[in-house]
Enzyme design. Structure first.
Site, short mmCIF file in Angstrom:
data_model
loop_
_atom_site.label_atom_id
_atom_site.label_comp_id
_atom_site.label_asym_id
_atom_site.label_seq_id
_atom_site.Cartn_x
_atom_site.Cartn_y
_atom_site.Cartn_z
CG HIS A 56 -1.84 -1.21 1.25
ND1 HIS A 56 -3.08 -1.05 0.57
CD2 HIS A 56 -1.76 -2.50 1.89
CE1 HIS A 56 -3.66 -2.25 0.74
NE2 HIS A 56 -2.96 -3.02 1.47
CB SER A 64 -4.60 -4.21 5.90
OG SER A 64 -4.36 -3.59 4.95
CB CYS A 85 3.40 -27.38 -11.04
SG CYS A 85 2.05 -26.23 -11.04
#
Lengths: 573, 410
Positions: free
Chosen positions: A130, A421, A487
């Site tokens: 952020h 957060s 994978c």
């Protein structure tokens, strides 16, 4: 608010049966209320006081007890060992602190009750770095977020994890533009975040696919993206390279103090002496603070659900897009459409309060809401593109801010709690600060020096899909295992899986290998590679098939071998 | 750079059949296979019933695969095993980038046959909520564990979906000593072949619950229970019908998705009905000539015999394409009414003189169905005693050249 008024309000609004007292300079609530909503509501009112925090011990009717400890392991592996620092919790906060502290010539131990790094919140989020716009100005969140964001280039280079400074776009419809835009500008200025207003035309140039009714917004260039679990592991592995010890399936049972100082901790693996104890226990940090004897906060887990879309959708947007329904009262991020470092799109997370800290179940209500919200911004996204979804819980306190400080009661105890957060974005700055606090504490007790062997650079292991063909060829020539794809969806090779099984924090469960390599994270969700992984784990570690785990203890994948005549069969004959 | 006339991606029943046909037609073929052996999913299908149409025998999957492997062995067909295709680029030819133990290489070819098969739909793709413990397996994954590795994946199993692999695993796990508590199907009709419902469930007293779905999963580490709800005709949950059933294993047989990501990267559109590409009767992509698609990558077949058959057509047509240096086929769409689930091929090449094989499924169950085929103004009628979506039908039509075709099912 005046304390008496506050007490009255809680009693009047919630229940007269709530017992309100003061402890450790925090407001303490006790009693039984009707439901979880009331618990939360009471806590939120109590948080309006000037006290340091809220100890919300309210229970509600029919509340189930959550069992956090999954292991009955008891041994004396660590008994009577002596450390300078013990860190509780191997999430991104614990691991990054351990790594910063490994610059010093001190003995460090990280303990975690799980069997791997980043099992809880650190791997259950969107990996967004952020910019620091959302936190309230003046909070610890705002401070550490803005600072942490700036450190990511450096950390990514040193620790060899992927970081992309993609920038992000907040977009508005007409109504929101008018009312919220001045507020955002002001907050950006106060927090020190650079942003740029963009009009409809510019939005269309930056993100051509998003809804045309969004008429304006802000471009924030500093927003970035990482893989949160890979980053946590990178921190942890570099810490171990620099001499830090990690002990899994190890949990705090008690502490022994003398003169308001921790002398040793009691764990399920013995008594461990320490000069400093750091609480990075995430959603459980209030319980740890309680055991140590300086609890002044309560973690109320706020759940977030996230949807992962197929990589095919990665070309729909370029970075991070969120449409703001900027709720000023919102305590956490509203979620957006996020293009990950691996080019999947993530949608979410949402945010709602729930009573149980490790309840990671998803709900159809949540998943539908997220899908509807974001498909209104980006019409191309479709339920058919969903690969999977998951949830995590944020470690929120009622004060809704980080707690990063030396305990005022127990002199060698440090709180690093309430890291919800933007915790991932803040980790680099939090850990550098906690390093200073810790070193100050240690210096008052003993002489400490720099670790002359400290190497800030983690080599890591090759990640095939990130490399140029020439480089891939060089690695395969040296070790053909890197040319064997296990994978198929994520193109992860046998060589990579072997590397992480034998890394300095060995990955020996399916999910541990997954967190390091992304094996099984693709569109088939392990349908093809799960059996192959079992074979590789068995061959590389010698663990019997029946004992191979997906995640924690008890998550065994198979019950028995049927085709092999085992020893017990021969004995029976 | 090595050059081929035909490169076949995927060495399962479609790919092997395509390679043999290409070889018979005198072209040089290469099979690229991810696994260590040819045979694809057949290797793990140790039950019988394969090859009834093709060989007039009831073979097991490995036997069926072996028949092809033994013939291929003696032919001039190149095979690359343990090799993974990373990307395909097209200019005049196709450039296929592969990775294996020898590194990364690029192969050049005039045509590509996609026989890449399917993957299985997962629990999240059908919106099951709850926790994410160990013990949730796709039927194919459980089959691989049981039949190839020799493991018991569970003791008390619930099976969701009545697809063929799920039904077969119900029997298989029972034979290994597991308790299969029930097979739950969201639709009001079974999804698998009738013979599998009978042979795998009824013969072993395994209950089948139609109009039921699993709504939630419990258990943090290993699955402990599932919540089951009844649903109505529109698959909406019926209130108060929730039931919690304890189990340690959930096997999902909830549909297959053709693996077409490489095709999509090339810019090929996917038919929402088949989840495969749009092709003409040459099984050639209508969007990029030179690309042929067959087997389960094109649409989900119910019998392997059809899978091989489509591989043969693709192989034959790829060779014709090379020899005739044909450019774009001139294609017209086959019109079908809403009672079809889908039809393959979706287009026909107007210049084609061959008899054309169509594969189709009906959208719902039909008794005494009538299929009307309009060829320009000529009408051909075909009657079916029974049509069910679970069972694919094959239809052969001759003399179609330069004709418009449409079909009505009623």
């Amino acid at each position: 608010m005046n304390i008496q008024k506050l007490k009255n309000k809680i009693k009047k609004d919630i229940s007269y049966d709530i017992d309100i007292s003061i402890q450790n300079n925090a407001l303490k609530l006790e009693g039984v209320v009707e439901n979880w909503e009331q618990v939360i509501k009471a806590g939120k009112i109590a948080a309006m006081s000037d006290f340091d925090g809220v100890i919300n011990n309210l229970k509600f009717i029919n509340q189930e007890k959550e069992n956090f400890i999954n292991t009955d392991l008891k041994d004396n592996k660590l008994n009577n060992k002596k450390y300078d620092v013990i860190i509780i919790g191997a999430g991104i906060i614990g691991c990054s602190i351990a790594r910063e502290l490994s610059k010093w010539n001190i003995k460090i131990l990280v303990i975690d009750k799980e069997n791997d790094i980043a099992v809880h919140t650190s791997s259950r989020n969107d990996g967004m770095i952020h910019p620091g716009l959302s936190p309230k100005p003046g909070t610890k969140k705002a401070y550490y977020n803005v600072l942490g964001n700036k450190l990511y280039e450096k950390k990514s280079k040193e620790l060899n994890f992927e970081f992309k400074r993609t920038g992000s776009l907040i977009v508005f419809d007409k109504w929101h533009l008018k009312f919220i835009s001045p507020f955002i500008k002001l907050r950006a200025k106060k927090n020190g975040v650079y942003l740029k207003y963009v009009d409809k035309k510019q939005i269309n140039m930056i993100e051509p696919n998003i809804d045309k009714n969004l008429i304006g917004g802000f471009l924030i260039p500093s927003t970035g993206i990482i893989s949160p679990y890979k980053t946590t592991i990178a921190y942890a592995e570099n810490a171990v390279e620099n001499g830090v010890d990690i002990s899994f399936e190890t949990f705090l049972k008690d502490v022994y103090k003398e003169n308001n100082e921790v002398v040793y901790i009691e764990t399920n693996r013995g008594r461990i002496f320490t000069k400093c104890l750091i609480n990075c226990a995430g959603v459980h940090s209030d319980e740890v603070a309680e055991i140590v004897g300086d609890r002044f906060y309560t973690i109320h887990p706020r759940k977030g659900e996230i949807i992962i879309l197929d990589k095919k959708t990665g070309n729909f947007i370029n970075s991070v897009v969120s449409k703001t329904d900027f709720n000023l009262k919102n305590n956490s991020k509203g979620g957006g459409i996020i293009k990950t470092v691996e080019e999947n799109l993530l949608l979410g997370p949402n945010a709602y309060e729930q009573p149980y800290k490790e309840d990671y179940s998803t709900t159809s209500k949540g998943i539908n809401e997220i899908m509807n919200k974001h498909s209104s911004v980006l019409k191309q996204i479709n339920k058919k593109d969903i690969i999977t979804y998951f949830s995590g819980t944020r470690a929120s306190t009622y004060k809704e801010d980080f707690i990063i400080k030396q305990s005022s009661k127990i002199s060698n105890f440090i709180h690093v709690s309430g890291i919800q957060s933007p915790g991932i974005a803040s980790a680099p700055s939090i850990s550098e600060d906690v390093e200073k606090i810790t070193i100050n504490i240690l210096k008052s007790k003993t002489n400490i020096n720099q670790n002359i062997k400290y190497n800030p650079n983690r080599k890591g292991y090759p990640i095939l899909y990130l490399l140029e063909d020439k480089e891939k060829n060089r690695i395969i020539n040296k070790n053909p295992d890197f040319g064997k794809i296990v994978c198929r969806c994520e193109m992860i090779s046998y060589g990579e899986i072997k590397s992480v099984i034998h890394s300095n924090i060995p990955a020996i469960t399916l999910d541990a290998i997954k967190r390091r390599t992304r094996v099984g994270m693709g569109r088939c969700q392990g349908g093809f590679c799960t059996p192959l992984l079992l074979k590789i784990i068995h061959e590389e570690t010698g663990i019997e098939y029946e004992k191979i785990l997906k995640k924690g203890l008890g998550s065994n994948l198979i019950f028995k071998e049927t085709k092999k005549f085992g020893d017990d069969f021969i004995e029976r004959i | 750079m090595k050059e081929y006339e035909v490169i076949i991606i995927g060495g399962g029943p479609a790919g092997m059949a395509a390679a043999l046909k290409v070889n018979n037609e005198g072209c040089k073929a290469l099979i690229i296979e991810r696994e260590e052996r040819l045979g694809g999913i057949l290797k793990q299908c140790i039950h019988d019933g394969f090859g009834v149409l093709k060989f007039n025998e009831r073979l097991t999957g490995p036997e069926y695969a072996l028949k092809y492997k033994n013939i291929i062995k003696n032919k001039d067909i190149d095979i690359l095993l343990k090799t993974f295709v990373i990307e395909i680029k097209k200019d005049k030819d196709f450039h296929i980038k592969i990775i294996n133990e020898n590194g990364i290489h690029i192969l050049k070819t005039k045509t590509v046959i996609f026989s890449t098969g399917c993957r299985e739909r997962t629990s999240k793709q059908i919106f099951i909520q709850g926790e994410r413990p160990a013990g949730i397996y796709n039927a194919g994954t459980a089959q691989y564990m049981t039949n190839i590795m020799g493991f018991m994946p569970g003791k008390n199993c619930i099976i969701l979906g009545s697809g063929d692999i799920g039904l077969i695993m119900a029997r298989r796990l029972t034979l290994e000593g597991a308790k299969v508590l029930g097979v739950y199907e969201i639709k009001d009709t079974p999804s698998g072949l009738t013979r599998n419902i009978r042979q795998c469930l009824y013969d072993y007293d395994i209950p089948l619950y139609l109009s039921h779905s699993i709504t939630k999963i419990f258990g943090k580490e290993r699955i402990e229970a599932v919540e089951i709800s009844k649903v109505n005709k529109n698959y909406e949950l019926i209130e108060n019908s929730k039931k919690i059933i304890k189990c340690d294993t959930l096997i999902l047989s909830v549909g297959l998705i053709p693996e077409n990501e490489l095709l999509e990267d090339l810019g090929i559109t996917i038919d929402k009905k088949t989840n495969g590409a749009f092709v003409d009767n040459d099984f050639m992509s209508v969007e990029i000539p030179g690309i042929f698609i067959c087997g389960n990558a094109l649409h989900v077949n119910d019998l392997v015999d059809y899978v091989s058959e489509s591989g043969e057509i693709a192989g034959k047509k790829a060779c014709e394409y090379i020899k005739n240096k044909k450019t774009n086929n001139k294609n017209t769409k086959v019109d079908i009414n809403e009672n079809f689930l889908y039809i393959v091929p979706q287009y026909i090449n107007e210049n084609s003189n061959d008899e054309i094989i169509f594969y189709f499924r009906s959208k719902k169950r039909f008794e005494n169905a009538k299929l009307k085929i309009f060829l320009d103004d000529k009408i051909v009628e075909k009657n079916y005693n029974k049509l069910i979506p679970a069972e694919m039908e094959k239809l052969t039509i001759k003399n179609i050249k330069n004709k418009k075709i449409s079909m009505i099912l009623e």
